[in-house]
Design a protein around this motif. Structure first.
Motif, PDB file in Angstrom:
ATOM      1  N   GLN A  10       0.832  -1.204   0.000  1.00 14.47           N
ATOM      2  CA  GLN A  10       0.000   0.000   0.000  1.00 14.47           C
ATOM      3  C   GLN A  10       0.869   1.257   0.000  1.00 14.47           C
ATOM      4  N   SER A  11       1.862   1.293   0.851  1.00 13.68           N
ATOM      5  CA  SER A  11       2.754   2.446   0.929  1.00 13.68           C
ATOM      6  C   SER A  11       3.535   2.618  -0.366  1.00 13.68           C
ATOM      7  N   ALA A  12       4.024   1.509  -0.904  1.00 10.98           N
ATOM      8  CA  ALA A  12       4.813   1.564  -2.138  1.00 10.98           C
ATOM      9  C   ALA A  12       3.985   2.065  -3.310  1.00 10.98           C
ATOM     10  N   SER A  13       2.761   1.584  -3.432  1.00  8.57           N
ATOM     11  CA  SER A  13       1.927   2.001  -4.568  1.00  8.57           C
ATOM     12  C   SER A  13       1.573   3.483  -4.479  1.00  8.57           C
ATOM     13  N   ALA A  14       1.257   3.963  -3.295  1.00  7.14           N
ATOM     14  CA  ALA A  14       0.934   5.383  -3.129  1.00  7.14           C
ATOM     15  C   ALA A  14       2.149   6.253  -3.444  1.00  7.14           C
ATOM     16  N   THR A  15       3.318   5.830  -2.966  1.00  5.08           N
ATOM     17  CA  THR A  15       4.549   6.573  -3.230  1.00  5.08           C
ATOM     18  C   THR A  15       4.874   6.540  -4.715  1.00  5.08           C
ATOM     19  N   LEU A  16       4.742   5.372  -5.334  1.00  2.00           N
ATOM     20  CA  LEU A  16       5.030   5.209  -6.757  1.00  2.00           C
ATOM     21  C   LEU A  16       4.197   6.162  -7.601  1.00  2.00           C
ATOM     22  N   VAL A  17       2.900   6.168  -7.378  1.00  2.00           N
ATOM     23  CA  VAL A  17       2.016   7.021  -8.184  1.00  2.00           C
ATOM     24  C   VAL A  17       2.267   8.498  -7.877  1.00  2.00           C
ATOM     25  N   ALA A  18       2.519   8.827  -6.634  1.00  2.00           N
ATOM     26  CA  ALA A  18       2.796  10.226  -6.283  1.00  2.00           C
ATOM     27  C   ALA A  18       4.076  10.721  -6.957  1.00  2.00           C
ATOM     28  N   LEU A  19       5.069   9.860  -7.090  1.00  2.00           N
ATOM     29  CA  LEU A  19       6.340  10.266  -7.694  1.00  2.00           C
ATOM     30  C   LEU A  19       6.298  10.314  -9.225  1.00  2.00           C
ATOM     31  N   MET A  20       5.220   9.832  -9.818  1.00  2.00           N
ATOM     32  CA  MET A  20       5.105   9.843 -11.274  1.00  2.00           C
ATOM     33  C   MET A  20       5.102  11.254 -11.839  1.00  2.00           C
ATOM     34  N   THR A 101       9.351   9.320   4.093  1.00  2.00           N
ATOM     35  CA  THR A 101       8.390   8.263   4.400  1.00  2.00           C
ATOM     36  C   THR A 101       9.081   7.138   5.139  1.00  2.00           C
ATOM     37  N   ASP A 102       8.341   6.443   5.931  1.00  2.00           N
ATOM     38  CA  ASP A 102       8.861   5.282   6.636  1.00  2.00           C
ATOM     39  C   ASP A 102       7.997   4.097   6.247  1.00  2.00           C
ATOM     40  N   ALA A 103       8.454   3.313   5.285  1.00  2.00           N
ATOM     41  CA  ALA A 103       7.665   2.216   4.743  1.00  2.00           C
ATOM     42  C   ALA A 103       7.370   1.138   5.775  1.00  2.00           C
ATOM     43  N   ASP A 104       8.120   1.111   6.863  1.00  2.00           N
ATOM     44  CA  ASP A 104       7.897   0.086   7.871  1.00  2.00           C
ATOM     45  C   ASP A 104       6.718   0.409   8.783  1.00  2.00           C
TER      46      ASP A 104
END
Length: 131
Positions: A10-20, A101-104
């Motif tokens: 969940q964190s990775a997908s939100a970060t990925l799309v935000a960084l696009m 961000t702290d993915a953990d």
């Protein structure tokens, strides 16, 4: 799948799309494709194309960010399910790309109540004393 990997996806997908939509896009894309290259090399080129398509969709409709993130959450979750050892690399990538961000620790909670129901939620310890 354990909740830790679900939260990471969940964190990775939100970060990925935000960084696009940022200057970090190329680095982000390269890092995500590299993860797939290690886990499923036959899919790496398709993932690169899907990332580009998602970026174009986001540029055309910025309000679709949550929907696009949900799509990538599923892809990332399936990858982590197949290759749980990639979680360490994904956390490192996230921390490199978005140091704030702290993915953990990222999580989300939802609740609803009706009538006289009570809801208690906490990100960590919770003590309730009712008399």
């Amino acid at each position: 799948m354990d909740s830790e990997l679900t939260m990471l996806a969940q964190s990775a997908s939100a970060t990925l799309v935000a960084l696009m939509a940022t200057d970090a896009w190329e680095r982000t894309r390269d890092g995500v494709v590299a993860l797939w290259q290690r886990a499923r090399p036959e899919r790496a080129d398709a993932v690169a194309d899907e990332l580009q398509s998602t970026r174009e969709d986001l540029a055309a409709d910025p309000t679709a960010e949550q929907e696009l993130a949900a799509e990538w959450q599923g892809r990332i979750r399936r990858l982590l399910t197949e290759q749980p050892q990639l979680a360490v690399e994904l956390r490192k990538l996230l921390n490199d790309l978005a140091p704030g961000t702290d993915a953990d620790v990222t999580f989300s909670q939802r609740a609803s109540a009706a009538g006289n129901a009570r809801i208690y939620q906490a990100g960590r310890d919770l003590r309730i004393t009712e008399r």
